[in-house]
Design a protein around this motif. Sequence first.
Motif, PDB file in Angstrom:
ATOM      1  N   ILE A 333       0.851  -1.201   0.000  1.00  9.29           N
ATOM      2  CA  ILE A 333       0.000   0.000   0.000  1.00  9.29           C
ATOM      3  C   ILE A 333       0.884   1.248   0.000  1.00  9.29           C
ATOM      4  O   ILE A 333       0.676   2.192  -0.757  1.00  9.29           O
ATOM      5  CB  ILE A 333      -0.945   0.006   1.235  1.00  9.29           C
ATOM      6  N   GLY A 334       1.917   1.226   0.857  1.00  5.81           N
ATOM      7  CA  GLY A 334       2.859   2.357   0.934  1.00  5.81           C
ATOM      8  C   GLY A 334       3.459   2.640  -0.430  1.00  5.81           C
ATOM      9  O   GLY A 334       3.504   3.786  -0.882  1.00  5.81           O
ATOM     10  N   TYR A 336       2.383   1.767  -3.478  1.00  7.77           N
ATOM     11  CA  TYR A 336       1.419   2.269  -4.455  1.00  7.77           C
ATOM     12  C   TYR A 336       1.035   3.719  -4.150  1.00  7.77           C
ATOM     13  O   TYR A 336       0.887   4.535  -5.064  1.00  7.77           O
ATOM     14  CB  TYR A 336       0.153   1.395  -4.455  1.00  7.77           C
ATOM     15  N   ALA A 337       0.900   4.044  -2.859  1.00  8.54           N
ATOM     16  CA  ALA A 337       0.533   5.411  -2.490  1.00  8.54           C
ATOM     17  C   ALA A 337       1.617   6.391  -2.964  1.00  8.54           C
ATOM     18  O   ALA A 337       1.319   7.469  -3.470  1.00  8.54           O
ATOM     19  CB  ALA A 337       0.341   5.516  -0.972  1.00  8.54           C
ATOM     20  N   ARG A 338       2.880   5.993  -2.797  1.00  6.96           N
ATOM     21  CA  ARG A 338       3.975   6.866  -3.255  1.00  6.96           C
ATOM     22  C   ARG A 338       3.923   7.063  -4.775  1.00  6.96           C
ATOM     23  O   ARG A 338       4.120   8.156  -5.281  1.00  6.96           O
ATOM     24  CB  ARG A 338       5.329   6.290  -2.823  1.00  6.96           C
ATOM     25  N   GLY A 340       1.261   6.898  -6.590  1.00  7.61           N
ATOM     26  CA  GLY A 340       0.103   7.750  -6.843  1.00  7.61           C
ATOM     27  C   GLY A 340       0.460   9.211  -6.602  1.00  7.61           C
ATOM     28  O   GLY A 340       0.130  10.085  -7.414  1.00  7.61           O
ATOM     29  N   ARG A 341       1.168   9.486  -5.485  1.00 10.07           N
ATOM     30  CA  ARG A 341       1.511  10.881  -5.162  1.00 10.07           C
ATOM     31  C   ARG A 341       2.400  11.465  -6.263  1.00 10.07           C
ATOM     32  O   ARG A 341       2.207  12.572  -6.720  1.00 10.07           O
ATOM     33  CB  ARG A 341       2.238  10.913  -3.811  1.00 10.07           C
ATOM     34  N   THR A 357      -3.642   3.015  -9.831  1.00 11.93           N
ATOM     35  CA  THR A 357      -2.893   2.919  -8.565  1.00 11.93           C
ATOM     36  C   THR A 357      -3.859   2.846  -7.392  1.00 11.93           C
ATOM     37  O   THR A 357      -3.677   2.054  -6.460  1.00 11.93           O
ATOM     38  CB  THR A 357      -1.963   4.143  -8.414  1.00 11.93           C
ATOM     39  N   THR A 358      -4.915   3.694  -7.450  1.00  6.44           N
ATOM     40  CA  THR A 358      -5.890   3.695  -6.348  1.00  6.44           C
ATOM     41  C   THR A 358      -6.561   2.327  -6.242  1.00  6.44           C
ATOM     42  O   THR A 358      -6.774   1.804  -5.145  1.00  6.44           O
ATOM     43  CB  THR A 358      -6.971   4.777  -6.592  1.00  6.44           C
ATOM     44  N   ILE A 361      -4.371   0.040  -4.491  1.00  7.09           N
ATOM     45  CA  ILE A 361      -4.370   0.290  -3.041  1.00  7.09           C
ATOM     46  C   ILE A 361      -5.596  -0.366  -2.411  1.00  7.09           C
ATOM     47  O   ILE A 361      -5.493  -1.074  -1.397  1.00  7.09           O
ATOM     48  CB  ILE A 361      -4.343   1.809  -2.740  1.00  7.09           C
TER      49      ILE A 361
END
Length: 544
Positions: A333-334, A336-338, A340-341, A357-358, A361
């Motif tokens: 999750i970490g 993919y979140a990066r 996405g950002r 990406t979401t 997550i």
Amino acid sequence: MLQLLTRDVTFGLPSPRYWAIGCAYLAAYVALDWLSFVDPLSAFGITPWNPTTGVSIALVLAFGRAFIPWLFLAPLLADGVLRQFPLPLDAEIAVVTAIGGTYSAAAWLLTRPENGFSPALQSRRDLIWLLGTAAVAAAVAATGGVFLLSSMSIVSFDQIPQGVLGWWVGDMIGITVMTPFLLFLLSGRSIFPKVPELILPFLAMIGALFVIFGSATSNPSQLFYLLFLPVIWIAVRFGLEAVTGALAVTQVLLIAAIQIAGPSTIGITALQTLMLVLALTGLIVGELVSEQRNTQRELWLHREALGRASRVGTLGALAAAIAHEINQPLTAIGNYARVGRRALKQEAVDQASVIRTTEQIIEQVDRAAAVIRWLRDFIGAGSSRLEVVSVPDLIRRPESVCRADLEEHGIRLDTAVTRDLPDVKVDRLQIEQVIGNIVKNASEAITGAGCTNGRIEIEAAHDGRAFIVISITDNGPGFEPVLLERPISPFTTTKADGMGLGLSLSRSIIQSHGGKMTLGGNRNGACVSFTLPTAEKAPPGITT
Ligand code: ADP
């Protein structure tokens, strides 16, 4: 290694690797035969030092029974190249068949799975099996060979006892000195530790040889006991691997000293008999020392494990297990979140990629929730949900989850799945969790050891019967030997922040599916493999 070999065999023809190993063996055999042709009795050359026999046994033990035919070819080739066939052809073939047959039988016996002999020589039992089989085989080869030569009038009647003894000692010392040494070398274990102290026993060895052969008046056999000092020193301080190296060096130096001193004046067979006693003593002491070290290390790991287990307690064990299993989706999750950002920060936002990406997550969050549900069921003796899954499908998900993390550490992940594998009937989530755990361990081992060019390979194949074998191999530092020798137990970890639960939980999962999990590999990497029954063979339900 046998497994590697058979995998290389395509369409029933041996692979190039097979021929390369066979040819390397022939070259080594001829070269060693030439080097060791000292003090021969009779034209056929019964010599008191036959390292070639040791190489032949090591070949079959390390690479498998497929190499047995080469054991017949090598002595024939050496006799032709080095001695231009000293015997008439029928006699030559009879003697070579008798020797090749005897040692093939010995190697065949040692590699029988029922005997439980391991070429890793990790226990006293393995060493006794090897030396005992060698003693009997050498006796059969020596008696058979000398009587054959005598029946052809190549060895005279009164030379028989000397011939049998010389042959037996030569073959026995060849196996005792060469086979364990080569087995360790071929399995990638390091022979000598890199410590300055090691120079001292080797200096003592050279000094002892000077004293033994230097005094012209004395018989070298009388002072031979001096060689025990450096060999036992190395055995006691550094264990079995180092003593095999020390014995190989002693043997070569001894033969060189005999050649320099003039072989005719010295009873080489008598010296080689003493060398055999030295080798046997060294190996036994080395084995005992290595065993004791492993036991100490194992005790330490157990004590630590016990301490950790008692601290964690029953309730804590559940929490620890959840933390361990949940860590994987959280890491994903970490990541993919990066990603996405990063995508959102760009001027022209790629909406499709952010949505993808979401979604990934969300998938991981669902997965984490499912893991908790499953763990509660699993630990609470619930049953699992079975479905029929294709093997490539089973591997794909953990592979894609791990890939981002691995790429960050510069580790390459390859998969090799045999085509047309039968499906398996498994709890998909559980098996994905197992694969993810093992890959994560491999990645941690590679990065922990600072290996560059890290590589992990997931392979899946059919075992030819009712199981699929999935193996995950890495090129990290490999398992500590004590972890390989004993069954996997919970809370055993070598990591400062480890919990020692991943492997034991994975094993429970595999066992509950009717499969088996095994650890393997050497210092050049670890291999964890497990079996899963094919869909037709799978048990009707999984109980834990
Ligand atoms: P943890 O990862 O928390 O230590 P595990 O049960 O997953 O617990 O692993 C137990 C031990 O097995 C590790 O501490 C490590 O020493 C060893 N190990 C596991 N996988 C590998 C590997 N691929 N290479 C080397 N050692 C490994």
